[in-house]
Write an enzyme that holds these catalytic residues in place. Structure first.
Site, mmCIF file in Angstrom:
data_model
loop_
_atom_site.group_PDB
_atom_site.id
_atom_site.type_symbol
_atom_site.label_atom_id
_atom_site.label_comp_id
_atom_site.label_asym_id
_atom_site.label_seq_id
_atom_site.Cartn_x
_atom_site.Cartn_y
_atom_site.Cartn_z
ATOM 1 N N THR A 128 0.837 -1.211 0.000
ATOM 2 C CA THR A 128 0.000 0.000 0.000
ATOM 3 C C THR A 128 0.869 1.259 0.000
ATOM 4 O O THR A 128 0.513 2.259 -0.629
ATOM 5 C CB THR A 128 -0.954 0.041 1.217
ATOM 6 N N PHE A 132 -7.186 -4.834 -0.354
ATOM 7 C CA PHE A 132 -8.585 -5.140 -0.623
ATOM 8 C C PHE A 132 -9.490 -4.791 0.547
ATOM 9 O O PHE A 132 -10.510 -4.155 0.392
ATOM 10 C CB PHE A 132 -8.748 -6.636 -0.932
ATOM 11 N N HIS A 167 0.344 -16.389 -4.871
ATOM 12 C CA HIS A 167 -0.875 -16.113 -5.641
ATOM 13 C C HIS A 167 -0.569 -15.712 -7.083
ATOM 14 O O HIS A 167 -1.392 -15.078 -7.738
ATOM 15 C CB HIS A 167 -1.700 -15.028 -4.944
ATOM 16 N N CYS A 205 -3.660 -18.410 -21.649
ATOM 17 C CA CYS A 205 -5.019 -18.778 -22.041
ATOM 18 C C CYS A 205 -5.650 -19.567 -20.892
ATOM 19 O O CYS A 205 -5.035 -20.496 -20.368
ATOM 20 C CB CYS A 205 -4.963 -19.613 -23.318
ATOM 21 N N CYS A 221 -6.283 -23.406 -22.530
ATOM 22 C CA CYS A 221 -5.208 -24.359 -22.870
ATOM 23 C C CYS A 221 -3.891 -24.038 -22.168
ATOM 24 O O CYS A 221 -2.942 -24.819 -22.251
ATOM 25 C CB CYS A 221 -4.996 -24.412 -24.382
ATOM 26 N N CYS A 266 -6.826 -21.158 -29.658
ATOM 27 C CA CYS A 266 -7.756 -22.270 -29.371
ATOM 28 C C CYS A 266 -9.163 -21.748 -29.074
ATOM 29 O O CYS A 266 -10.085 -22.541 -28.869
ATOM 30 C CB CYS A 266 -7.250 -23.099 -28.185
#
Ligand code: NAD
Length: 240
Positions: free
Chosen positions: A32, A39, A123, A131, A134, A151
């Site tokens: 921060t 959050f 995370h 993607c 895939c 794809c």
């Protein structure tokens, strides 16, 4: 006159200065002061929508426009951001042999930018893309332009969404380091997100918390320093 806080800071500095296998576990409160909002302590800052409801697999699959808006905003936020003095202190401590691993819930890459080399991103990282269908790596510009993979799949940042498992290697590395740690320093996390909030309980070492508000699990910590991360890290650093 010496306050109780001063004594706690001295105790923390003594433990950290002697540490041989310290693990630092960071959350959004570490960033921060570099200008990236967390959050939970800033409710309703983003379009009146709880960010946690957008950071989900359901949002990606069922409300892609909203998902894309949210992550595009977060990606763009990072363009002009630099590590805080707190990130730099942790990197310096690693060079001095005090830090064995920085395990972070943050996806902003600021520990690496500050030259920390031993970093486990629990995370993921918001600066790279793939993607969703895939797994093929994708360019940032393709994500920004809402292109699809060849794809046909949707593009997404390489972050862990609610409903997904954590990267196995980062998790195993962190859990092992915490089990062997003599000190675990937890900074800027509400410890509300599982499974990361279970990590502090894996250590037999000393537990230190730096956070500007009370968090859960307070009774587990040997030292709790309530305040801003940068100022507290600077004070500790001066005493080591
Ligand atoms: P959180 O928002 O739940 O908790 C952050 C905690 O840090 C709060 O208790 C807050 O009071 C405290 N805090 C804020 N600024 C501080 C400061 N300068 N000094 C000391 N304490 C401070 O964040 P979390 O526990 O990391 O969990 C939220 C999830 O959101 C994580 O999974 C993370 O991946 C993600 N997230 C990441 C970023 C980022 O990459 N920078 C930013 C927001 C959220």
């Amino acid at each position: 006159m010496e306050t109780n806080m001063d004594v706690q800071i001295q105790d923390a500095a003594r433990l950290i200065g002697r540490a041989k296998r310290m693990v630092v576990l960071t959350g959004a409160g570490m960033s921060t002061e570099a200008g990236i909002p967390d959050f939970r302590s800033q409710k309703g800052w983003w379009k009146q929508i709880d960010p946690l409801s957008v950071a989900t697999v359901e949002a990606l699959e069922d409300s892609y426009d909203l998902f894309h808006d949210f992550y595009s905003y977060r990606v763009s936020q990072l363009a002009h951001i630099a590590p805080s003095p707190g990130h730099r202190i942790l990197a310096q401590w690693e060079k001095e042999g005090l830090v064995r691993l920085v395990a972070t819930q943050n996806v902003d890459g600021l520990h690496q930018l500050a030259q920390s080399e031993r970093v486990a991103e629990l995370h993921g990282n918001i600066g790279t893309f793939r993607c969703h269908a895939c797994g093929t790596a994708a360019e940032k510009t393709s994500f920004a332009e809402k292109k699809r993979c060849s794809c046909g799949g949707r593009l997404r940042p390489n972050v862990v969404l609610f409903g997904e498992s954590l990267p196995q290697q980062a998790w195993t590395r962190t859990a092992a380091a915490i089990e062997e740690a003599d000190v675990v320093l937890v900074i800027g996390t509400s410890l509300q997100v599982a499974p990361v909030n279970r990590l502090p309980s894996l250590t037999d070492g000393k537990l230190i918390l730096i956070n500007n508000e009370p968090t859960g699990q307070s009774n587990r910590f040997d030292i709790i320093l309530q305040g801003m991360a940068v100022k507290l890290l600077q004070k500790i650093s001066l005493l080591i």
